[in-house]
Design a protein around this motif. Structure first.
Motif, PDB file in Angstrom:
ATOM      1  N   GLN A 140       0.642  -1.216  -0.045  1.00  0.00           N
ATOM      2  CA  GLN A 140       0.063   0.065   0.026  1.00  0.00           C
ATOM      3  C   GLN A 140       0.736   1.247   0.008  1.00  0.00           C
ATOM      4  O   GLN A 140       0.199   2.402   0.120  1.00  0.00           O
ATOM      5  N   THR A 141       2.091   1.165  -0.028  1.00  0.00           N
ATOM      6  CA  THR A 141       3.066   2.165  -0.079  1.00  0.00           C
ATOM      7  C   THR A 141       3.262   3.165  -1.379  1.00  0.00           C
ATOM      8  O   THR A 141       3.347   2.815  -2.417  1.00  0.00           O
ATOM      9  N   LEU A 142       3.024   4.455  -1.025  1.00  0.00           N
ATOM     10  CA  LEU A 142       3.356   5.364  -2.226  1.00  0.00           C
ATOM     11  C   LEU A 142       4.565   6.270  -1.846  1.00  0.00           C
ATOM     12  O   LEU A 142       4.432   6.990  -0.649  1.00  0.00           O
ATOM     13  N   ILE A 143       5.534   5.936  -2.373  1.00  0.00           N
ATOM     14  CA  ILE A 143       6.940   6.586  -1.908  1.00  0.00           C
ATOM     15  C   ILE A 143       7.202   7.778  -2.640  1.00  0.00           C
ATOM     16  O   ILE A 143       7.221   7.764  -3.991  1.00  0.00           O
ATOM     17  N   VAL A 144       7.521   9.150  -2.017  1.00  0.00           N
ATOM     18  CA  VAL A 144       7.767  10.322  -2.501  1.00  0.00           C
ATOM     19  C   VAL A 144       9.395  10.616  -2.433  1.00  0.00           C
ATOM     20  O   VAL A 144       9.793  10.581  -1.301  1.00  0.00           O
ATOM     21  N   ILE A 145       9.778  10.494  -3.366  1.00  0.00           N
ATOM     22  CA  ILE A 145      11.284  10.809  -3.315  1.00  0.00           C
ATOM     23  C   ILE A 145      11.488  12.419  -3.580  1.00  0.00           C
ATOM     24  O   ILE A 145      11.179  12.856  -4.936  1.00  0.00           O
ATOM     25  N   SER A 146      12.011  13.064  -2.546  1.00  0.00           N
ATOM     26  CA  SER A 146      12.284  14.494  -2.927  1.00  0.00           C
ATOM     27  C   SER A 146      13.721  14.974  -2.642  1.00  0.00           C
ATOM     28  O   SER A 146      14.384  14.369  -1.551  1.00  0.00           O
ATOM     29  N   SER A 147      14.118  15.490  -3.790  1.00  0.00           N
ATOM     30  CA  SER A 147      15.622  16.104  -3.671  1.00  0.00           C
ATOM     31  C   SER A 147      15.647  17.331  -4.661  1.00  0.00           C
ATOM     32  O   SER A 147      15.306  16.918  -5.819  1.00  0.00           O
TER      33      SER A 147
END
Length: 551
Positions: A140-147
């Motif tokens: 159920q994971t939505l991973i937001v990659i922020s850089s």
């Protein structure tokens, strides 16, 4: 701080606009003169108009591309329809994880905590903490990659680990890509990566530095996906903006002058950030990275010290300006404990972000630095890269005391080593506790801050989780006044975790980051005590007991 019976401080005046109030700031010595000079030079209006000349010719080129935060809320509104659509399309992915460092994670964490929405923030290289995140509701994971740069080593490592975890769970590449959202600046390497992954891509405002990015895509995307009504934050900032161009009734100007004047005129170059308990959670941690990274350079700066309560050890002192911050506290209200801070900042979260950003820029002008560069941040990163390429330093402990290894030519017990470190704090200095541990499982380590502040005759003591503090107070440690003493805590890794596609593990990366930062501090001749926990739980308990025994 002053006694509550004193009618100065908070009761001396309130400056308010758009629901946010700053109380007591005018009482700071020299504030009236500094403010008069700024007003005479037209600084409030010029800053609201994004004039890049306000910090001198050396800062002008940087300021030209870093003042977008003043009105970024306007451009951020363009994200709202896309975010609403994305949330609808990904409605089945109910567990939002944010992988980001510094400004990319601290503002979203404050927003989510304050507004009561679940958001898992992953801003660590600790193998245990990363493994726990990977094992939590992966399907159920939505991973937001922020850089912002697209090259942040921690965030890239998280992206690789999640991709591998989804792959190992049996998903194909198209299915995996759906679980990722990428937030970055236009033109960063992550733009290409997002396309290759089939991930959703949202671009941030390129004219806003990371620590000022709370109201850009970096703050809004993960929190909107977690269910926050981010339009409300933008409305709060927009309501405040007209006041920031004014010479009076300008909360940002009042706060900025107080911070700058206290450091320049009154010797109060540390600011205790105190949660007043009125509904905004974690704002001190966000303001800490904003102030430290913006002002700590050229041998000067304002050291933020996040403390637990108004009467906590280290919240007072001749060189400390105490500031309470929160949500609904009425102007003039004393926030508990019979102790009155020098100033208080209260109001809605969106306006808080803009107020502190504006105030930091004003304080930078007063103390004579460029609040938009970070000249020393890359030093520890470069050291880490070199160590990863050449190998970890071959060093052994001087002595083992119980569950703790002590490194360096120091005392033979943990209690003695801590006592020597605390007693050696400069009279105008501070102690920074830097814990390269799991901030959830090893959370009790944070209790060291208050204990060591009490033992250190109320000298300011900060606490930071490594490596996240490297993206905030790490700049101040290297570029600010060289009066710091440092306690670095590392811990045994019982089960390491590979970084897919890289020749190192998370444990090796964490150790390299700690070693790289030790070198940067030691090269400046500052006191650094390195303690390594060979049993984390037992070692933390031993550390706390030793700190309590200090006299």
């Amino acid at each position: 701080m002053t006694d509550a019976s004193n009618q100065g401080g908070l009761l001396d005046g309130v400056e308010a606009a758009a629901g946010i109030s700053v109380s007591g700031a005018a009482s700071v010595p020299g504030a009236a003169d500094d403010r008069a000079q700024l007003v005479q030079a037209g600084v409030p209006g010029l800053l609201a108009a994004k004039d890049p000349t306000l910090w001198g010719p050396d800062a002008e080129s940087e300021a030209k591309i870093r003042l977008g935060w003043v009105d970024t809320f306007r451009r951020s509104r363009d994200l709202l329809p896309e975010l609403a659509q994305l949330r609808e399309e990904l409605a089945d992915l109910t567990h939002v994880v944010l992988a980001g460092m510094g400004g990319s994670s601290l503002a979203p964490e404050v927003i989510a905590q304050t507004l009561g929405r679940p958001l898992t923030v992953l801003d660590t290289t600790d193998p245990g903490q990363v493994r726990a995140a990977l094992g939590d509701r992966l399907a159920q994971t939505l991973i937001v990659i922020s850089s912002k740069s697209g090259g942040t080593v921690e965030t890239d490592s998280h992206r690789r680990a999640y991709w591998q975890a989804f792959k190992d769970s049996g998903l194909d590449e198209a299915e995996i890509g759906r679980h990722f959202v990428i937030v970055t600046d236009p033109g960063s390497p992550l733009e290409t990566v997002a396309t290759e992954m089939g991930a959703a891509l949202l671009l941030a405002d390129p004219d806003v530095g990371g620590r000022y990015s709370a109201l850009t895509a970096f703050g809004l995307v993960p929190t909107a996906l977690a269910g926050v009504d981010v339009a409300e934050l933008l409305d709060q900032a927009e309501a405040l903006l007209p006041a920031l161009g004014q010479d009076s009734d300008n909360p940002g100007l009042a706060l900025g002058v107080a911070l700058g004047a206290a450091a320049k005129n009154d010797g109060r170059d540390k600011v205790a950030l105190i949660d007043d308990g009125t509904g905004i959670q974690g704002l001190g941690d966000w303001a800490e990275q904003l102030l430290a990274e913006s002002t700590g350079k050229l041998g000067t700066g304002i050291l933020p010290v996040v403390v637990e309560s108004p009467d906590a050890p280290g919240a007072s002192g001749e060189d400390v300006l105490s500031v309470c911050l929160g949500g609904a506290l009425a102007p003039g209200t004393v926030p508990g404990g019979g102790i009155q801070p020098h100033a208080a900042v209260n109001g809605p979260l969106g306006a808080q972000f803009l107020t502190w950003e504006y105030a930091t820029a004003i304080a930078g002008r007063i103390i004579g630095i460029n609040p938009f560069d970070q000249p020393n941040v890359t030093e520890s990163k470069d050291n880490t890269k070199h160590i990863l390429e050449s190998g970890l330093p071959d060093e052994g402990p001087s002595v083992t005391d119980g569950a703790i290894q002590i490194f360096g030519d120091v005392a033979t017990t943990v209690t003695e080593a801590l006592r020597d470190l605390v007693n050696g704090i400069d009279t105008a200095g501070y102690l920074a506790v830097m814990a390269y541990l799991d901030r959830h499982v090893d959370a009790d380590a944070a209790k060291l801050r208050a204990l060591l502040a009490r033992a250190g005759q109320e000298r300011p003591v900060t606490f930071g989780w490594g490596p996240r503090f490297l993206h905030s107070t790490g700049q101040y440690h290297k570029g600010g006044p060289q009066v710091g003493s440092y306690l670095q805590i590392t811990g045994v890794v019982n089960e390491d975790l590979p970084v897919p596609g890289q020749p190192y593990t998370f444990g090796t990366l964490q150790a390299a980051q700690a070693a790289g930062d030790r070198k940067a501090l030691a090269d400046r001749g500052r006191p650094v005590l390195h303690l390594h926990l060979i049993d984390r739980a037992a070692g933390i308990a031993q550390l706390l007991a030793a700190a309590k025994d200090l006299k």
